[in-house]
Structures are given as C-alpha cells and as structure tokens.
Design an enzyme around this catalytic site. Structure first.
Site, PDB file in Angstrom:
ATOM      1  N   CYS A  89       0.952  -1.228   0.077  1.00  0.00           N
ATOM      2  CA  CYS A  89       0.140   0.189   0.026  1.00  0.00           C
ATOM      3  C   CYS A  89       0.834   1.342  -0.092  1.00  0.00           C
ATOM      4  O   CYS A  89       0.174   2.144  -0.380  1.00  0.00           O
ATOM      5  CB  CYS A  89      -0.895   0.031   1.288  1.00  0.00           C
ATOM      6  SG  CYS A  89      -2.184  -1.356   1.059  1.00  0.00           S
ATOM      7  N   GLN A 157      -5.324  -8.787   6.184  1.00  0.00           N
ATOM      8  CA  GLN A 157      -5.654  -7.563   6.681  1.00  0.00           C
ATOM      9  C   GLN A 157      -6.945  -7.662   7.454  1.00  0.00           C
ATOM     10  O   GLN A 157      -7.156  -6.792   8.344  1.00  0.00           O
ATOM     11  CB  GLN A 157      -5.778  -6.598   5.272  1.00  0.00           C
ATOM     12  CG  GLN A 157      -6.633  -7.292   4.374  1.00  0.00           C
ATOM     13  CD  GLN A 157      -6.830  -6.166   3.219  1.00  0.00           C
ATOM     14  OE1 GLN A 157      -6.406  -5.101   3.324  1.00  0.00           O
ATOM     15  NE2 GLN A 157      -6.977  -6.941   1.971  1.00  0.00           N
ATOM     16  N   ARG A 210     -19.849   9.192  -0.364  1.00  0.00           N
ATOM     17  CA  ARG A 210     -21.378   8.649  -0.409  1.00  0.00           C
ATOM     18  C   ARG A 210     -22.268   9.780   0.477  1.00  0.00           C
ATOM     19  O   ARG A 210     -22.157   9.592   1.732  1.00  0.00           O
ATOM     20  CB  ARG A 210     -21.461   7.278   0.191  1.00  0.00           C
ATOM     21  CG  ARG A 210     -21.027   6.368  -0.806  1.00  0.00           C
ATOM     22  CD  ARG A 210     -21.425   4.784  -0.065  1.00  0.00           C
ATOM     23  NE  ARG A 210     -21.309   3.654  -1.168  1.00  0.00           N
ATOM     24  CZ  ARG A 210     -19.776   3.111  -1.305  1.00  0.00           C
ATOM     25  NH1 ARG A 210     -19.081   3.418  -0.617  1.00  0.00           N
ATOM     26  NH2 ARG A 210     -19.763   2.225  -2.218  1.00  0.00           N
ATOM     27  N   SER A 236     -11.418   0.736   3.516  1.00  0.00           N
ATOM     28  CA  SER A 236     -11.231   1.476   2.382  1.00  0.00           C
ATOM     29  C   SER A 236     -11.853   0.977   1.004  1.00  0.00           C
ATOM     30  O   SER A 236     -12.032  -0.346   1.060  1.00  0.00           O
ATOM     31  CB  SER A 236      -9.636   1.843   2.056  1.00  0.00           C
ATOM     32  OG  SER A 236      -8.918   0.232   1.988  1.00  0.00           O
ATOM     33  N   HIS A 337      -9.127   3.655  -2.121  1.00  0.00           N
ATOM     34  CA  HIS A 337      -7.558   3.354  -1.809  1.00  0.00           C
ATOM     35  C   HIS A 337      -6.910   2.599  -2.913  1.00  0.00           C
ATOM     36  O   HIS A 337      -7.301   1.302  -3.257  1.00  0.00           O
ATOM     37  CB  HIS A 337      -7.799   2.581  -0.564  1.00  0.00           C
ATOM     38  CG  HIS A 337      -6.067   2.031  -0.193  1.00  0.00           C
ATOM     39  ND1 HIS A 337      -4.921   2.383  -0.671  1.00  0.00           N
ATOM     40  CD2 HIS A 337      -5.608   0.943   0.490  1.00  0.00           C
ATOM     41  CE1 HIS A 337      -3.970   1.819  -0.293  1.00  0.00           C
ATOM     42  NE2 HIS A 337      -4.339   0.706   0.522  1.00  0.00           N
ATOM     43  N   CYS A 367      -0.007   2.284   6.868  1.00  0.00           N
ATOM     44  CA  CYS A 367       0.084   0.933   6.926  1.00  0.00           C
ATOM     45  C   CYS A 367       0.346   0.048   5.653  1.00  0.00           C
ATOM     46  O   CYS A 367      -0.236   0.490   4.655  1.00  0.00           O
ATOM     47  CB  CYS A 367      -0.755   0.137   7.756  1.00  0.00           C
ATOM     48  SG  CYS A 367      -2.586   0.252   6.961  1.00  0.00           S
ATOM     49  N   GLY A 369       1.499  -4.181   3.749  1.00  0.00           N
ATOM     50  CA  GLY A 369       1.605  -5.341   3.624  1.00  0.00           C
ATOM     51  C   GLY A 369       2.876  -5.679   4.197  1.00  0.00           C
ATOM     52  O   GLY A 369       3.915  -5.110   3.923  1.00  0.00           O
TER      53      GLY A 369
END
Length: 381
Positions: A89, A157, A210, A236, A337, A367, A369
C-alpha cells in the site's frame, strides 16, 4: 546539506470499482498524471533523470514496468528511464522516498515520482495463486521457514483489523462513526480537491464519497468475518487512480527556474509484526518524531491512510494525534484506496492542504503489507 524539494503534485479523481476509470488502461492513467505534471510545472521533460512509480499486482495492463510504459505512452523522451516499486500500500510513498533519496545523494536532479492502480481491471492480490485472492490468505504463509517463525496462523488484513479493534477496545459503533466522518469531510472538500485533480475527460470529482450513507445503513451491513466489528463500511474502498509529483534538487530549482512548494524534511520506513500487519504506523510515527525532534503539536496536518477505521483510531490513541488534524478532507474509507497510487494521492492532498491553510509541517504515514509503514514529513515553503 542538500535538499529535496517538491515542486508540484497532481492526481486523477479516484474512481470507484467499475466506475469512470475502470476501462482506462493503467499506462494511460499513469501517462495522464505525468502529462498534467509536466504542464503544471513547465519543466522540460528531457531534463528528467528518472521516473519512479508505485504499483502492486504488476500483471496484465500493469506489467512490464508501468513507470517506463506510462512515460512513453505520454509521448515523452525515450532516453528517460523508469522503474516500478512495490511496497504494497505504500508503494508510491516509497517512490517519493526513492526520488528524494536520489536527489539528496546528488546522483539525480529531477525525478517524477508517482503511482498508478486500476483495481477494477486487476483486483487486489491478483498476482497470488487462485484461491488466495482478496487477501484472505497469502502464499508466503505456506513457506516452511515462515511457519517455523510465525506458525500456521491466518495472515490477512481483515484479521489484523479485527485484532486491532479488539486490542484497543474499539466498538463497531465507534468505527462506523469514524467512517461516517470520513465521508462527511470528503464531501465537504469537493471544491478543495479541484486544485489538485487533473480531470480525465469529463470525470473530475472523486466517486467514492457517499451522500446517502448513515450510521443506520452501516449498522445493517454484515461483518467481513463472523463475530468481527469490521464491515465494508469501515474499510477502504477498492478504487482506480494515479498521481505524480516532481522532486527536484537545489541545482534543478535554480537551473530550471522552478518554484518549490515544499521540502522533504524527513523520510523513513519501519517494520513491525507482519501478522498484526497494520500496526506499523504507530512505531513508525513515534520513531520519525523522535528522530526529527518534532512533536505532535509541531505538526499542522497528518495523513494516515484509512485502510480500516481501527488502524487510524489505534494510531491516534497511541501517538496522541487529535482527530481534528488527521485526514481533514476525508480518507480512504470515503475517497478510496487505489493501492499503488494512494501514497502520492495522500501526499498531493497534504501538500495542497498545507498551502491552503498556511501550515508548516505535514506528516504522512500508512500501513503496508508485511507489517511496514513509511513516514514522510513535508515542510511547506
């Protein structure tokens, strides 16, 4: 001591999965922000030393070194090379770090750093074997060496997000309240974002936020795992997008008549427990502040990627960062994301918001992986 400057930064609007950017080839997405960056800065593209892009799941339209391909698709000089980075990420944030480190070392003067990801065309973890898609299990966990060190426990995750919520005593309601605020802030920032977005055709506004969401609607969603407080509402969104920044040396600023907007005050990366996976922003931020001598009070704005609501809530609790300074224009829960591009998307927003508010320091962390986290501190000029 040499400096690394941020001259400018631009991004696409973030598209929802299956939305406005779903059919755009990844190389064309990358080319779009590169072209916009060259236009905004007025830089001679022939003077660029390198192009560094973040991208995950580099298969299909993202294969073959997407940094190089995007530059060529933009119609820019063939002598300029490109390289693609995967730090999960944090890939495009790491691209900025590599660009700044190259400038600080004196080996390059001008670097385009960015990231791209079309998650509609290539779902998350598509590079993994069939049956290991969407992050529920990971190939490395099958390694005998891995099992000898970490056992055969599930590494995902979703499990990490649940464990964080449990450890820090975060109720489902508190996660949903955080998520709702992310949408509210992002919707309030539509006009603010216009300064940093390069529209793709008629597509000019982020698709993720939204207006019709509510705590009642969130409460009706099923958990991602049985007994977990984690639902799609507090995670995300899967998204498509790209972003790019121009990083320059003092020499380049002088020679090319550039006006830098910020300097890279600090950059670092830190590892933590890979099973917990999403907690690394906590020690990474603490270490970055200790190394720089700065405090939370010295930092005007923070961007902490909203991979999941508990990640940011636990990080705020451990670091003492107030919510009023964090993701002030919303985060990944609302905006999405697009994993390979999010690092630069966050930094683009941070840079523009520092300008808008007159702040001096902005800190970005996310954060990643494998239990990692990059930290960048920008100082507005």
């Amino acid at each position: 001591m040499p400096e690394a400057y941020v001259v400018d930064a631009v991004r696409t609007p973030v598209g929802r999965r299956g939305g406005a950017l779903a059919g755009v080839h990844s190389a064309d997405l990358g080319a779009h922000v590169i072209t916009a960056l060259v236009s905004r800065t007025g830089i001679d593209p022939a003077a660029v030393d390198d192009v560094i892009f973040g991208c995950c799941d580099t298969i299909g339209s993202q294969a073959g070194d997407i940094a190089r391909t995007a530059w060529l698709v933009a119609g820019l000089p063939e002598h300029v090379p490109g390289v693609t980075v995967d730090r999960q990420c944090g890939s495009s944030q790491q691209a900025v770090h590599f660009a700044a480190q190259g400038v600080l070392s004196g080996t390059v003067d001008l670097v385009v750093a960015g990231g791209v990801q079309n998650m509609s065309a290539i779902p998350i973890s598509s590079a993994m074997t069939v049956g290991q898609q969407f992050g529920f299990s990971t190939p490395f966990a099958e390694s005998p060496g891995w099992r000898a060190r970490y056992g055969d426990q599930e590494v995902s995750q979703f499990r990490s997000a649940r464990m964080i919520a449990e450890k820090w005593g975060l109720s489902r309601r508190s996660l949903e309240e955080f998520a709702l605020e992310s949408h509210r802030r992002a919707l309030a920032a539509v006009e603010v974002f216009a300064r940093e977005i390069a529209p793709v055709g008629s597509f000019s506004v982020d698709e993720g936020p939204r207006r019709d969401t509510s705590l009642a609607r969130m409460a009706g969603l099923p958990p991602l795992e049985e007994g977990s407080p984690i639902t799609a509402a507090v995670a995300s969104q899967i998204s498509d997008g790209a972003g790019a920044m121009l990083i320059a040396s003092e020499r380049a600023v002088r020679v090319h008549g550039l006006t830098p907007r910020a300097r890279v005050h600090h950059l670092s990366v830190c590892g933590a427990d890979p099973v917990w996976m999403l907690t690394a922003p906590i020690p990474a931020t603490q270490r970055a502040l200790a190394k720089t001598g700065l405090t939370v009070d010295d930092i005007d704005l923070f961007e902490c990627n909203e991979a999941f609501a508990p990640v940011v809530l636990a990080w705020m609790r451990e670091t003492g960062v107030p919510h009023g300074k964090v993701n002030v224009n919303g985060g990944g829960i609302a905006l999405g994301h697009s994993i390979g591009a999010t690092g630069v998307r966050l930094m683009t927003t941070l840079l523009h918001e520092l300008d808008r508010t007159g702040g001096r320091y902005g800190l970005q962390v996310m954060c990643e992986g494998g239990g990692q986290a990059n930290v960048t501190i920008l100082e507005r000029l």
